[in-house]
Design an enzyme around this catalytic site. Structure first.
Site, PDB file in Angstrom:
ATOM      1  N   CYS A  64     -32.165  -2.484 -23.912  1.00  8.47           N
ATOM      2  CA  CYS A  64     -32.343  -3.166 -22.629  1.00  8.47           C
ATOM      3  C   CYS A  64     -30.985  -3.471 -21.998  1.00  8.47           C
ATOM      4  CB  CYS A  64     -33.144  -4.449 -22.858  1.00  8.47           C
ATOM      5  SG  CYS A  64     -33.383  -5.413 -21.375  1.00  8.47           S
ATOM      6  N   CYS A 103     -30.720  -6.816 -20.199  1.00 11.86           N
ATOM      7  CA  CYS A 103     -30.660  -7.970 -21.113  1.00 11.86           C
ATOM      8  C   CYS A 103     -29.273  -8.080 -21.745  1.00 11.86           C
ATOM      9  CB  CYS A 103     -31.659  -7.838 -22.273  1.00 11.86           C
ATOM     10  SG  CYS A 103     -33.302  -7.318 -21.836  1.00 11.86           S
ATOM     11  N   ASP A 104     -28.726  -6.962 -22.212  1.00 13.80           N
ATOM     12  CA  ASP A 104     -27.542  -7.012 -23.086  1.00 13.80           C
ATOM     13  C   ASP A 104     -26.258  -6.459 -22.459  1.00 13.80           C
ATOM     14  OD1 ASP A 104     -29.212  -8.008 -25.031  1.00 13.80           O
ATOM     15  OD2 ASP A 104     -29.653  -6.057 -25.901  1.00 13.80           O
TER      16      ASP A 104
END
Ligand code: NAP
Length: 303
Positions: free
Chosen positions: A130, A133-134
């Site tokens: 992701c 997300c990261d």
């Protein structure tokens, strides 16, 4: 007998439970593992509006507690069948059978994995599924995106704005994703496109984090590329096992429904990552949960 059975206690399912209970419908949530869904594995959430830096487990617990406080029942059992029996739905689990007048499917989707050695041990230590997300953990570093669909393309574009360099690796010589997006990416100075290559090996450094990725080519020897992060974007696998014969799905297996979350089967609604849509994020999961519950309540009130 319940008004609504919700299959899946992830973000979408629990949000649907909250909305359905606030409309005073009886609700049973069935979950095969633990509450929270994918987000429970996220260390820190930074993109949920109004909750800057909350951990995945904290967020999930708050959602679960809210649903329980409002009167939703939760059973931890794996659903193995959903079928219609006259005016009711019968939801079968490995241990029991439950009845409801409406069903909300919120079973989520899993990231497709590469299926190569060290993938699991390096997840969260360089391997991610992701980018939104990261991505920020790789600021000013060199990373690789693997995949040729729109997710990989969007990930490469997003990461190019954060990272020093992005290698975009795809197994064929043509991308599956939108041509206009491919053209946009080709113009980015810090994106290098590598076609006809697959990820062969993940190489950790002495610190136990990803240090390099070995790429395999059809017509030339394998190459090692030093990167701090590998973003795997090779598609998802929707979790539709128990109800694959019940509702209409697209060619990838996602349940087809518009924003009102009504499926092709009357009385069956869908919410979250298992629904066909473009953006799979926490905010779209909660939005779906609210929509699906509202549509289900509307359906019940008009029976
Ligand atoms: P996808 O379109 O299914 O693409 C998956 C990609 O991964 C394909 O290029 C595929 O290669 C490759 N792949 C699959 N298995 C692989 C493996 N084992 N090793 C290496 N490569 C592998 O998945 P997605 O990109 O996640 O998109 C899913 C859906 O969401 C699509 O309909 C997409 O258009 C949509 N989406 C839309 C937006 C948007 O419009 N905003 C954003 C993201 C996603 P091949 O091409 O060779 O099969």
């Amino acid at each position: 007998m319940y008004d609504i059975i919700i299959v899946g206690a992830g973000t979408a399912g629990l949000t649907a439970a909250i909305y359905a209970r606030r409309a005073e419908k009886s609700v049973l949530v069935l979950e095969q593992t633990t509450y929270g869904g994918q987000i429970i594995n996220t260390l820190e959430i930074e993109n949920y509006p109004g909750m800057y830096k909350v951990s995945g487990p904290e967020f999930s617990k708050a959602l679960y507690d809210q649903a329980i406080t409002l009167g939703a029942e939760v059973e931890f059992e794996k659903v193995i069948s959903v079928r219609r029996d006259e005016n009711l739905f019968l939801v079968g689990t490995e241990d029991d059978s439950y009845k409801a007048r409406a069903v909300i499917l919120a079973t989520g989707a899993e990231y497709r994995k590469l299926g190569i050695p060290r993938e699991e041990e390096l997840t969260g230590r360089g391997v991610s599924y992701c980018a939104t997300c990261d991505g920020s953990f790789y600021k000013d570093k060199e990373v690789m995106v693997n995949g040729g669909g729109n997710t990989a393309l969007y990930d490469a574009e997003y990461l190019a704005g954060i990272c020093k360099k992005v290698y975009l690796v795809h197994r064929r010589d043509q991308f599956r994703g939108d041509t206009s997006l491919v053209e946009r990416i080709k113009k980015l100075p810090n994106v290098e496109i590598i076609l006809g290559a697959t990820v062969e090996e993940l190489i950790p450094g002495e610190d136990g984090k990803l240090r390099a990725v070995k790429l395999k080519f059809l017509e030339r020897p394998s190459t090692e590329v030093a990167v701090a992060g590998l973003f795997v974007a090779i598609g998802h696998i929707p979790s539709v096992g128990a109800f694959s014969d019940l509702v209409e799905q697209d060619e990838s297996g996602y349940v087809i429904a518009e924003e009102d979350c009504r499926t092709s089967y009357e009385g069956v609604f869908v919410a979250g990552d298992v629904r066909r849509k473009d953006l799979r994020q926490l905010v779209t999961a909660t939005a779906d949960g609210a929509e699906a519950a509202t549509s289900a309540v509307d359906f019940l009130n008009n029976l």
